[in-house]
Design a protein around this motif. Structure first.
Motif, short mmCIF file in Angstrom:
data_model
loop_
_atom_site.label_atom_id
_atom_site.label_comp_id
_atom_site.label_asym_id
_atom_site.label_seq_id
_atom_site.Cartn_x
_atom_site.Cartn_y
_atom_site.Cartn_z
N LEU A 157 18.25 -42.03 34.89
CA LEU A 157 17.46 -43.12 34.32
C LEU A 157 16.12 -43.26 35.02
O LEU A 157 15.08 -43.43 34.38
CB LEU A 157 18.23 -44.44 34.41
CG LEU A 157 19.29 -44.72 33.36
CD1 LEU A 157 20.06 -45.98 33.70
CD2 LEU A 157 18.66 -44.85 31.98
N MET A 158 16.12 -43.17 36.35
CA MET A 158 14.88 -43.30 37.11
C MET A 158 13.91 -42.17 36.78
O MET A 158 12.69 -42.37 36.72
CB MET A 158 15.17 -43.32 38.61
CG MET A 158 15.53 -44.69 39.15
SD MET A 158 14.24 -45.94 38.86
CE MET A 158 12.86 -45.24 39.77
N ALA A 159 14.43 -40.97 36.53
CA ALA A 159 13.56 -39.84 36.17
C ALA A 159 12.79 -40.14 34.89
O ALA A 159 11.59 -39.87 34.80
CB ALA A 159 14.41 -38.58 36.00
N VAL A 160 13.48 -40.73 33.91
CA VAL A 160 12.84 -41.08 32.64
C VAL A 160 11.83 -42.22 32.83
O VAL A 160 10.70 -42.16 32.35
CB VAL A 160 13.88 -41.47 31.59
CG1 VAL A 160 13.21 -42.02 30.34
CG2 VAL A 160 14.76 -40.28 31.25
N ILE A 161 12.24 -43.26 33.55
CA ILE A 161 11.38 -44.42 33.76
C ILE A 161 10.09 -44.02 34.49
O ILE A 161 8.98 -44.41 34.08
CB ILE A 161 12.12 -45.51 34.54
CG1 ILE A 161 13.24 -46.12 33.67
CG2 ILE A 161 11.17 -46.61 35.02
CD1 ILE A 161 14.16 -47.06 34.42
N LEU A 162 10.22 -43.24 35.55
CA LEU A 162 9.03 -42.81 36.29
C LEU A 162 8.14 -41.93 35.42
O LEU A 162 6.91 -42.04 35.46
CB LEU A 162 9.45 -42.06 37.55
CG LEU A 162 10.06 -42.89 38.67
CD1 LEU A 162 10.54 -41.99 39.80
CD2 LEU A 162 9.05 -43.90 39.20
N GLY A 163 8.75 -41.06 34.62
CA GLY A 163 7.97 -40.19 33.76
C GLY A 163 7.14 -40.98 32.76
O GLY A 163 5.97 -40.69 32.54
N VAL A 164 7.75 -41.99 32.14
CA VAL A 164 7.03 -42.82 31.18
C VAL A 164 5.92 -43.61 31.87
O VAL A 164 4.82 -43.77 31.33
CB VAL A 164 8.01 -43.77 30.46
CG1 VAL A 164 7.26 -44.78 29.60
CG2 VAL A 164 8.99 -42.97 29.60
N GLU A 165 6.20 -44.12 33.09
CA GLU A 165 5.19 -44.87 33.83
C GLU A 165 3.98 -43.98 34.16
O GLU A 165 2.83 -44.40 34.00
CB GLU A 165 5.79 -45.43 35.11
CG GLU A 165 6.74 -46.60 34.88
CD GLU A 165 7.28 -47.16 36.19
OE1 GLU A 165 7.16 -46.47 37.24
OE2 GLU A 165 7.83 -48.27 36.17
N PHE A 166 4.23 -42.76 34.61
CA PHE A 166 3.13 -41.84 34.93
C PHE A 166 2.34 -41.49 33.67
O PHE A 166 1.11 -41.43 33.69
CB PHE A 166 3.67 -40.57 35.59
CG PHE A 166 3.94 -40.71 37.06
CD1 PHE A 166 2.92 -41.05 37.93
CD2 PHE A 166 5.21 -40.50 37.57
CE1 PHE A 166 3.16 -41.19 39.30
CE2 PHE A 166 5.46 -40.63 38.93
CZ PHE A 166 4.43 -40.98 39.80
N ALA A 167 3.05 -41.25 32.57
CA ALA A 167 2.38 -40.92 31.32
C ALA A 167 1.47 -42.06 30.88
O ALA A 167 0.32 -41.83 30.46
CB ALA A 167 3.42 -40.62 30.23
N PHE A 168 1.95 -43.28 30.98
CA PHE A 168 1.15 -44.44 30.60
C PHE A 168 -0.07 -44.57 31.52
O PHE A 168 -1.18 -44.86 31.07
CB PHE A 168 1.99 -45.71 30.68
CG PHE A 168 1.26 -46.95 30.24
CD1 PHE A 168 1.14 -47.26 28.89
CD2 PHE A 168 0.69 -47.80 31.17
CE1 PHE A 168 0.46 -48.40 28.48
CE2 PHE A 168 0.01 -48.94 30.77
CZ PHE A 168 -0.10 -49.23 29.42
N HIS A 169 0.14 -44.31 32.82
CA HIS A 169 -0.95 -44.42 33.79
C HIS A 169 -2.08 -43.44 33.46
O HIS A 169 -3.26 -43.77 33.60
CB HIS A 169 -0.41 -44.13 35.20
CG HIS A 169 -1.48 -44.05 36.25
ND1 HIS A 169 -2.12 -45.17 36.75
CD2 HIS A 169 -2.03 -42.98 36.89
CE1 HIS A 169 -3.01 -44.80 37.65
NE2 HIS A 169 -2.98 -43.48 37.76
N PHE A 170 -1.73 -42.23 33.02
CA PHE A 170 -2.75 -41.22 32.71
C PHE A 170 -3.23 -41.29 31.27
O PHE A 170 -4.04 -40.45 30.84
CB PHE A 170 -2.19 -39.82 33.01
CG PHE A 170 -2.07 -39.53 34.48
CD1 PHE A 170 -3.21 -39.29 35.25
CD2 PHE A 170 -0.84 -39.51 35.11
CE1 PHE A 170 -3.11 -39.03 36.60
CE2 PHE A 170 -0.72 -39.25 36.46
CZ PHE A 170 -1.86 -39.01 37.22
N GLY A 171 -2.75 -42.27 30.51
CA GLY A 171 -3.24 -42.45 29.15
C GLY A 171 -2.59 -41.56 28.12
O GLY A 171 -3.12 -41.38 27.02
#
Length: 202
Positions: A157-171
Motif C-alpha cells: 500500500l505504501m508503495a502505491v501511495i508514495l508513487g501517486v504522491e511523487f507523480a502529483f508532485h511532478f505534475g
C-alpha cells in the motif's frame, strides 16, 4: 482474452481488462480523419474493439504531444489542431470507427508507475519502492523507502501511495499504475476499504 474477465470475476476481482496499442499500428494518421490501421493490425482490431466495447473497457494508447503552438499546426477540414497529441488521438478514433466500432474510449497515459513492497516476515523489516517510465517506456525516476517493522500488505500500500504522491508532485496527473499485488489494487478500488491505522489521515 474473452475468458479473462470471467476468470477474474470468479476469483472475486472487479477490474477492467484492456491492452496497449502503439501508434505504429496506424497505417495512416494524417490528416487525422484518414486514420486507419495497418493490414496486420486490421486483422485483430475489430474483434479487440468488440471485446473492449462489451466490457466497457478503454483502449490504452501512449499517444504523445510533440509540440504546442498558438496557431493551428494541422488543418483537417473544419478541425484545427494545435498539438500533435490531439491529432494522433483523433487518428486513433477515426481508425477505430473504420474498424466498425466507435464506442471504445482511448485511454492516454503520460507516465507509468511500477510499484512493489515487501516484508522479510509478516511482520518484519519492510520496504517499498517504485519506478517511473515515460510514454516511450524510458526510465525517468524511482523511489524507495524503509518502513521499519510492518506486514507485506502495508508495504504494498505504501508503495502505491508514495508513487501517486511523487507523480502529483511532478505534475504527472495522467498515470498508469501497475502493482503485482492484486489485493492492494482491489482494496484501493473499493469504496468500503478501511486502510491500516498508520495510513489513516486524521
Amino acid at each position: 482474452m474473452n475468458s479473462l474477465p470471467n476468470i477474474l470475476k470468479d476469483e472475486g476481482y472487479v477490474t477492467k481488462v484492456t491492452t496497449f496499442v502503439p501508434s505504429t499500428a496506424l497505417r495512416s494518421s494524417y490528416p487525422p480523419s484518414s486514420g486507419d490501421f495497418t493490414q496486420e493490425a486490421s486483422s485483430v482490431m475489430p474483434d479487440l474493439l468488440k471485446f473492449l466495447a462489451s466490457t466497457l473497457s478503454p483502449l490504452r494508447s501512449m499517444s504523445y504531444a510533440q509540440f504546442t503552438s498558438d496557431k493551428p499546426v494541422i488543418q483537417n477540414g473544419n478541425l484545427k489542431y494545435y498539438c500533435l497529441f490531439d491529432a494522433i488521438v483523433d487518428a486513433f478514433l477515426a481508425a477505430m470507427a473504420k474498424a466498425n466500432n466507435g464506442h471504445v474510449r482511448v485511454l492516454v497515459s503520460e507516465s507509468e508507475i511500477n510499484t512493489d513492497g515487501l516484508s522479510k516476515g509478516n511482520p518484519s523489516l519492510a520496504g517499498c519502492g517504485g519506478v517511473f517510465k515515460d510514454n516511450f517506456g524510458r526510465f525517468i525516476g524511482g523511489y524507495y523507502q524503509g518502513l521499519g517493522t510492518q506486514i507485506a500488505f502495508f508495504a504494498e500500500l505504501m508503495a502505491v501511495i508514495l508513487g501517486v504522491e511523487f507523480a502529483f508532485h511532478f505534475g504527472w496527473h495522467h498515470i498508469w499504475l501497475e502493482s503485482d499485488s492484486t489485493v492492494t489494487l482491489q482494496c484501493l478500488s473499493s469504496s468500503s476499504f478501511v486502510p491500516p491505522w498508520p495510513l489513516r489521515i486524521a
